[in-house]
Design a protein around this motif. Structure first.
Motif, PDB file in Angstrom:
ATOM      1  N   LEU A 246       0.835  -1.209   0.000  1.00 27.17           N
ATOM      2  CA  LEU A 246       0.000   0.000   0.000  1.00 27.17           C
ATOM      3  C   LEU A 246       0.871   1.261   0.000  1.00 27.17           C
ATOM      4  O   LEU A 246       0.630   2.204  -0.764  1.00 27.17           O
ATOM      5  N   ARG A 247       1.878   1.282   0.853  1.00 25.90           N
ATOM      6  CA  ARG A 247       2.757   2.457   0.941  1.00 25.90           C
ATOM      7  C   ARG A 247       3.555   2.659  -0.332  1.00 25.90           C
ATOM      8  O   ARG A 247       3.785   3.796  -0.754  1.00 25.90           O
ATOM      9  N   GLU A 248       4.002   1.572  -0.938  1.00 21.22           N
ATOM     10  CA  GLU A 248       4.740   1.696  -2.196  1.00 21.22           C
ATOM     11  C   GLU A 248       3.826   2.155  -3.322  1.00 21.22           C
ATOM     12  O   GLU A 248       4.224   2.952  -4.182  1.00 21.22           O
ATOM     13  N   ALA A 249       2.596   1.661  -3.333  1.00 20.84           N
ATOM     14  CA  ALA A 249       1.646   2.069  -4.368  1.00 20.84           C
ATOM     15  C   ALA A 249       1.338   3.557  -4.270  1.00 20.84           C
ATOM     16  O   ALA A 249       1.089   4.221  -5.282  1.00 20.84           O
ATOM     17  N   ASP A 250       1.361   4.079  -3.060  1.00 19.10           N
ATOM     18  CA  ASP A 250       1.080   5.496  -2.852  1.00 19.10           C
ATOM     19  C   ASP A 250       2.167   6.376  -3.455  1.00 19.10           C
ATOM     20  O   ASP A 250       1.941   7.552  -3.730  1.00 19.10           O
ATOM     21  N   LYS A 251       3.361   5.811  -3.670  1.00 19.54           N
ATOM     22  CA  LYS A 251       4.487   6.581  -4.219  1.00 19.54           C
ATOM     23  C   LYS A 251       4.536   6.525  -5.747  1.00 19.54           C
ATOM     24  O   LYS A 251       5.272   7.296  -6.367  1.00 19.54           O
ATOM     25  N   MET A 252       3.796   5.606  -6.332  1.00 23.25           N
ATOM     26  CA  MET A 252       3.916   5.384  -7.772  1.00 23.25           C
ATOM     27  C   MET A 252       3.281   6.517  -8.573  1.00 23.25           C
ATOM     28  O   MET A 252       2.395   7.221  -8.095  1.00 23.25           O
ATOM     29  N   LEU A 253       3.738   6.662  -9.801  1.00 23.21           N
ATOM     30  CA  LEU A 253       3.295   7.748 -10.665  1.00 23.21           C
ATOM     31  C   LEU A 253       2.043   7.399 -11.462  1.00 23.21           C
ATOM     32  O   LEU A 253       1.571   8.221 -12.234  1.00 23.21           O
ATOM     33  N   LEU A 254       1.515   6.203 -11.301  1.00 15.55           N
ATOM     34  CA  LEU A 254       0.377   5.783 -12.101  1.00 15.55           C
ATOM     35  C   LEU A 254      -0.802   6.733 -11.941  1.00 15.55           C
ATOM     36  O   LEU A 254      -1.489   7.071 -12.914  1.00 15.55           O
ATOM     37  N   LEU A 255      -1.010   7.203 -10.713  1.00 19.58           N
ATOM     38  CA  LEU A 255      -2.156   8.066 -10.470  1.00 19.58           C
ATOM     39  C   LEU A 255      -1.996   9.443 -11.102  1.00 19.58           C
ATOM     40  O   LEU A 255      -2.960  10.194 -11.209  1.00 19.58           O
ATOM     41  N   ASP A 256      -0.782   9.785 -11.499  1.00 17.48           N
ATOM     42  CA  ASP A 256      -0.578  11.066 -12.180  1.00 17.48           C
ATOM     43  C   ASP A 256      -1.238  11.088 -13.547  1.00 17.48           C
ATOM     44  O   ASP A 256      -1.385  12.149 -14.166  1.00 17.48           O
ATOM     45  N   LEU A 257      -1.622   9.936 -14.038  1.00 15.32           N
ATOM     46  CA  LEU A 257      -2.294   9.856 -15.326  1.00 15.32           C
ATOM     47  C   LEU A 257      -3.771  10.226 -15.234  1.00 15.32           C
ATOM     48  O   LEU A 257      -4.447  10.313 -16.247  1.00 15.32           O
ATOM     49  N   CYS A 258      -4.269  10.386 -13.992  1.00 18.12           N
ATOM     50  CA  CYS A 258      -5.668  10.779 -13.825  1.00 18.12           C
ATOM     51  C   CYS A 258      -5.906  12.135 -14.482  1.00 18.12           C
ATOM     52  O   CYS A 258      -5.081  13.042 -14.391  1.00 18.12           O
ATOM     53  N   LYS A 259      -7.061  12.287 -15.096  1.00 21.00           N
ATOM     54  CA  LYS A 259      -7.337  13.491 -15.873  1.00 21.00           C
ATOM     55  C   LYS A 259      -7.565  14.717 -15.003  1.00 21.00           C
ATOM     56  O   LYS A 259      -7.179  15.831 -15.360  1.00 21.00           O
ATOM     57  N   THR A 260      -8.210  14.537 -13.878  1.00 18.04           N
ATOM     58  CA  THR A 260      -8.530  15.672 -13.009  1.00 18.04           C
ATOM     59  C   THR A 260      -8.262  15.296 -11.552  1.00 18.04           C
ATOM     60  O   THR A 260      -8.194  14.103 -11.209  1.00 18.04           O
ATOM     61  N   PRO A 261      -8.127  16.303 -10.670  1.00 18.37           N
ATOM     62  CA  PRO A 261      -7.988  16.008  -9.235  1.00 18.37           C
ATOM     63  C   PRO A 261      -9.164  15.200  -8.692  1.00 18.37           C
ATOM     64  O   PRO A 261      -8.987  14.337  -7.841  1.00 18.37           O
ATOM     65  N   GLY A 262     -10.377  15.474  -9.210  1.00 15.93           N
ATOM     66  CA  GLY A 262     -11.534  14.718  -8.768  1.00 15.93           C
ATOM     67  C   GLY A 262     -11.438  13.255  -9.153  1.00 15.93           C
ATOM     68  O   GLY A 262     -11.827  12.366  -8.389  1.00 15.93           O
ATOM     69  N   HIS A 263     -10.920  13.028 -10.363  1.00 18.50           N
ATOM     70  CA  HIS A 263     -10.735  11.651 -10.824  1.00 18.50           C
ATOM     71  C   HIS A 263      -9.721  10.931  -9.955  1.00 18.50           C
ATOM     72  O   HIS A 263      -9.884   9.756  -9.620  1.00 18.50           O
ATOM     73  N   ARG A 264      -8.679  11.639  -9.572  1.00 14.14           N
ATOM     74  CA  ARG A 264      -7.651  11.040  -8.710  1.00 14.14           C
ATOM     75  C   ARG A 264      -8.235  10.672  -7.351  1.00 14.14           C
ATOM     76  O   ARG A 264      -7.949   9.598  -6.817  1.00 14.14           O
ATOM     77  N   ARG A 265      -9.044  11.558  -6.785  1.00 16.40           N
ATOM     78  CA  ARG A 265      -9.648  11.269  -5.477  1.00 16.40           C
ATOM     79  C   ARG A 265     -10.549  10.048  -5.543  1.00 16.40           C
ATOM     80  O   ARG A 265     -10.704   9.322  -4.570  1.00 16.40           O
ATOM     81  N   GLU A 266     -11.128   9.838  -6.714  1.00 16.63           N
ATOM     82  CA  GLU A 266     -12.007   8.679  -6.893  1.00 16.63           C
ATOM     83  C   GLU A 266     -11.208   7.393  -7.056  1.00 16.63           C
ATOM     84  O   GLU A 266     -11.579   6.341  -6.515  1.00 16.63           O
ATOM     85  N   ILE A 267     -10.109   7.466  -7.799  1.00 16.53           N
ATOM     86  CA  ILE A 267      -9.339   6.272  -8.139  1.00 16.53           C
ATOM     87  C   ILE A 267      -8.353   5.885  -7.033  1.00 16.53           C
ATOM     88  O   ILE A 267      -8.141   4.698  -6.767  1.00 16.53           O
ATOM     89  N   GLU A 268      -7.761   6.856  -6.358  1.00 17.27           N
ATOM     90  CA  GLU A 268      -6.672   6.578  -5.413  1.00 17.27           C
ATOM     91  C   GLU A 268      -7.053   5.576  -4.315  1.00 17.27           C
ATOM     92  O   GLU A 268      -6.295   4.625  -4.069  1.00 17.27           O
TER      93      GLU A 268
END
Length: 203
Positions: A116-138
């Protein structure tokens, strides 16, 4: 030298002094390792109590999830509870890491927390289109990583050990049900494990 030995032999034997009961109890309650392990079997403790023993690790996990307490209980703790029902107090290995009672559960939660902690560091979530999308996916992304880590050794109960009752008349089938459900249904208060030969890299 000979005279000293004669004196030693000639000494009167001191009468045995009974150990006070409260001292006997204190010795019994001490967690003294013995060899070989698990000779008395592993007790059928409730999965809730087994998880409670890992309270400090559960606190670390809760602080790393970025979800509400209700969401943690629903998604994380419920998964750990089902996992604890399945592996119960099984060790993670016979002679290596986490080889004590409850080792498989402890090791699995630790790896889940690490993932979980390592996944939180990964750049995959930077591909989210919007901050709202990131909050949903993270939260989903982190839960997925945790569950993958938690279950990385889930095959060990099926490949590494045989679990039986004291008389070896009943044996747990991990494909059919959890260890807790089997032992509870069969009225078993302690179970015994046997390490399978040729188990390396099979789980």
């Amino acid at each position: 030298m000979l005279s000293w030995i004669k004196q030693l032999v000639a000494k009167p034997v001191q009468p045995n002094v009974a150990t006070p009961d409260h001292l006997k109890l204190s010795v019994l309650k001490r967690d003294i390792p013995r060899y070989p392990p698990f000779m008395k079997g592993l007790p059928l403790e409730s999965p809730e109590d087994i998880i409670a023993v890992q309270s400090e690790l559960m606190v670390q996990l809760a602080q790393s999830t970025k979800v509400t307490k209700a969401a943690f209980e629903e998604h994380y703790r419920s998964a750990i509870l089902r996992f604890a029902c399945f592996v119960h107090l099984l060790p993670a290995s016979q002679a290596h890491h986490h080889r004590g009672a409850g080792g498989l559960l402890r090791h699995s939660i630790e790896v889940g927390l690490w993932a979980l902690r390592e996944a939180d560091k990964m750049l995959l979530l930077d591909l989210c289109k919007t901050p709202g999308h990131r909050r949903e996916i993270e939260p989903r992304w982190l839960l997925t990583a945790f569950l993958a880590g938690l279950c990385h050794d889930i095959g060990k109960p099926a490949t590494d050990v045989l679990i039986r009752n004291h008389a070896s008349t009943k044996q747990w089938n991990p494909i059919e049900c959890s260890l807790w459900d089997w032992a509870d249904h069969e009225g078993i208060d302690a179970y015994f494990l046997e390490w399978q030969s040729g188990r390396a890299k099979q789980h």
